[in-house]
Motif scaffolding. Sequence first.
Motif, short mmCIF file in Angstrom:
data_model
loop_
_atom_site.label_atom_id
_atom_site.label_comp_id
_atom_site.label_asym_id
_atom_site.label_seq_id
_atom_site.Cartn_x
_atom_site.Cartn_y
_atom_site.Cartn_z
N LYS A 68 55.56 6.70 1.63
CA LYS A 68 55.00 7.87 0.90
C LYS A 68 53.63 7.27 0.08
CE LYS A 68 59.45 10.86 1.61
NZ LYS A 68 59.35 9.71 1.90
N LEU A 69 53.08 6.92 0.42
CA LEU A 69 52.16 6.73 -0.39
C LEU A 69 50.39 7.69 0.42
CD1 LEU A 69 52.30 2.40 -0.84
CD2 LEU A 69 52.20 4.80 -2.73
N ASP A 70 48.95 7.43 -0.10
CA ASP A 70 47.90 7.84 0.43
C ASP A 70 47.75 6.62 0.72
OD1 ASP A 70 45.33 8.17 1.11
OD2 ASP A 70 45.14 8.23 -0.81
N TRP A 71 47.64 6.81 2.82
CA TRP A 71 46.58 5.20 3.39
C TRP A 71 45.65 4.34 2.98
CZ3 TRP A 71 42.52 3.77 6.26
CH2 TRP A 71 41.73 4.62 7.08
N LEU A 72 44.62 5.36 2.45
CA LEU A 72 43.09 5.19 1.68
C LEU A 72 43.72 4.63 0.51
CD1 LEU A 72 41.04 7.88 3.02
CD2 LEU A 72 41.71 6.41 4.09
N PHE A 73 44.47 4.95 -0.82
CA PHE A 73 44.98 4.90 -1.81
C PHE A 73 45.50 2.87 -1.49
CE2 PHE A 73 48.47 3.22 -4.80
CZ PHE A 73 47.41 2.85 -6.36
N LEU A 74 45.96 2.90 -0.17
CA LEU A 74 47.34 1.68 -0.09
C LEU A 74 45.22 0.97 0.51
CD1 LEU A 74 49.47 0.14 -0.07
CD2 LEU A 74 49.61 0.64 2.49
N ALA A 75 44.57 0.97 0.90
CA ALA A 75 43.82 0.69 1.48
C ALA A 75 42.80 0.09 0.16
CB ALA A 75 42.69 1.25 2.97
N ALA A 76 42.28 0.64 -0.66
CA ALA A 76 41.07 0.50 -1.70
C ALA A 76 41.86 -0.74 -3.11
CB ALA A 76 41.33 1.37 -2.44
N VAL A 77 43.48 -0.77 -2.38
CA VAL A 77 43.77 -1.79 -2.59
C VAL A 77 43.66 -3.21 -2.47
CG1 VAL A 77 45.51 -3.54 -3.98
CG2 VAL A 77 45.58 -0.18 -4.89
N SER A 78 43.82 -2.72 -1.48
CA SER A 78 43.73 -4.41 -0.48
C SER A 78 42.63 -4.98 -0.10
CB SER A 78 44.27 -3.95 0.81
OG SER A 78 43.99 -4.98 1.90
N TYR A 79 41.50 -4.23 -0.38
CA TYR A 79 39.77 -4.27 -0.24
C TYR A 79 39.42 -4.50 -1.76
CZ TYR A 79 35.18 -4.55 -0.34
OH TYR A 79 33.19 -4.79 -0.53
N GLN A 80 40.44 -4.32 -3.13
CA GLN A 80 39.74 -5.02 -4.19
C GLN A 80 40.18 -6.67 -3.98
OE1 GLN A 80 38.46 -4.52 -6.99
NE2 GLN A 80 39.45 -6.09 -7.87
N GLU A 81 41.96 -6.94 -3.76
CA GLU A 81 42.02 -7.83 -3.72
C GLU A 81 42.04 -8.90 -2.53
OE1 GLU A 81 45.79 -7.05 -6.58
OE2 GLU A 81 45.15 -9.10 -5.24
N SER A 82 41.19 -8.62 -1.37
CA SER A 82 40.60 -9.86 -0.60
C SER A 82 39.32 -9.41 -0.18
CB SER A 82 42.23 -9.87 0.54
OG SER A 82 42.00 -8.10 1.73
N LEU A 83 38.97 -8.67 -0.60
CA LEU A 83 37.65 -7.76 1.00
C LEU A 83 37.72 -7.40 2.39
CD1 LEU A 83 34.46 -9.69 -0.91
CD2 LEU A 83 35.87 -7.62 -2.03
N TRP A 84 39.67 -7.13 2.30
CA TRP A 84 40.48 -6.91 3.81
C TRP A 84 39.57 -8.31 4.68
CZ3 TRP A 84 36.72 -1.31 3.86
CH2 TRP A 84 37.71 -0.80 2.92
N ASN A 85 39.55 -9.83 4.01
CA ASN A 85 39.85 -10.64 4.57
C ASN A 85 41.29 -11.02 5.07
OD1 ASN A 85 38.90 -12.84 5.58
ND2 ASN A 85 37.87 -13.65 4.02
N GLU A 86 42.02 -11.25 5.73
CA GLU A 86 42.83 -11.21 6.49
C GLU A 86 43.02 -12.71 5.99
OE1 GLU A 86 41.35 -11.80 10.34
OE2 GLU A 86 40.92 -10.91 8.58
#
Length: 470
Positions: free
Chosen positions: A283-301
């Motif tokens: 029950k989260l906003d997926w864009l919020f989760l994506a924003a957290v991931s960008y801050q953490e890794s720049l979406w680099n797996e």
Amino acid sequence: MPLLLTSSTPPTALEKIINSGVLPIVSSNGPSTFYEGPFGNTGFEYELAYAFAEELGVELSIIDVANREEIVESISNGNGYFAAAGIAIPNEKKHPSEKSIRFSIPYLHPTQQIIYQRDMRKPKTIEDLLDKDIAVVANSSHATTLHKLQKNYPDLQWREIPNSDMADMLELVHTGRADITLSDSTTFITNSVIFPRARIAFLLAEEDDIAWAFPQAGDNSLFNAANRFLTRSIDDGKIAALTEKYFSKPAVDEGNALAFVKRIEKRLPKWVDFFKASADKHKLDWLFLAAVSYQESLWNENAKSYTGVRGLMMLTNQTARGLGIEDRTDPQQSIEGGARYFINMRKRIPDGVQEPDRTWMALAAYNVGLGHLEDARVLTQRDGKDPNLWDDVRQYLPLLAKPKYYRTTRHGYARGWEPVTYVQRIRNYHNILIWHYENVRKQEVTVAIDNGTEGNIEEESIIENITQPK
């Protein structure tokens, strides 16, 4: 009956440590020594001493004291086998209070710097310091340097501050309570974000020799073992790696809006389904989760850092295991792990904190650790502000990097400015994502109208639904 000759021989210091399974040392909580990070203790001196304890096969225990005077007193009184606290070897005769200690081989050689308050005219020579209010730590190598300079510049005057450290001196300059101080390059780098009004004027020819401090009394077993360890650590690059990790200049920020928008188009599409699946589950906003991931890794797996965190959500092995994640480098599992970790943090925020403050504080705890967040809330409340409001708490988090404040808290020093920046960047990224996908939706509506298929487009606005995380 055989004689037990060994019973009459007292164990050496090294044997005592190995037999007890613990190596107690003295240090001083701070950015260049040791502090509590989000995943446990960290810091240059902590990592170096921890590696030595590991080599001995024992646990490391730290006795935290406030300053050089207390360090010397603790070591002299046997309240720790040695001190690892960024201590500079006196470059002339020892102060009488330090005659009871001896030093290991030096392992760091930071330069001495003249630091000035940026609102004043920048000094360029020693002559420019003659009419300035200069403050240094009492009985320090910097005081010794000034004594040497005074032989050629008799009008040079300064004051020595007892029971203090270099961070205290930088704060004096930053706040205008002193014009000038001396700092070593490592201390200045780790504190420059905290005290931005303190600037480097020029470098001195002097270098400090940083070493571990041991009591003069006692045998040489531990002293020799430490010197062998430090010699190997210099030769094999361990010291160089730790120096780079903790004392290099801050990296250039890659989170600018232009680069972000480009990565929305090129990197994010691969992970959208994973973000949506985990967001729906929790029950989260997926864009919020994506924003957290960008801050953490720049979406680099394949992202990883020197601290050992890896993957899209930059999880440690320990955190991943605790969340039931088998492979933290797998993008789908990493995103799920990050969502679980955030939810766990949000649940642990005190009940009195309401949304959206609850989310912002959970993000801060995600970054710096729940203990440090609670310390900042305590400081907020002490000052008469509301510990349940993020806008109040974020003003006090940076104070956890200042000795005056962190010495009064339970969890000690923290790089308190980082969670404030962390939360703000995620909020910015989240808003950009909202705007981006709102524009995408508008474009889809325009195309649909042109094609006569507008009835297939959902009417609700993305912005109306996801301005705040759920």
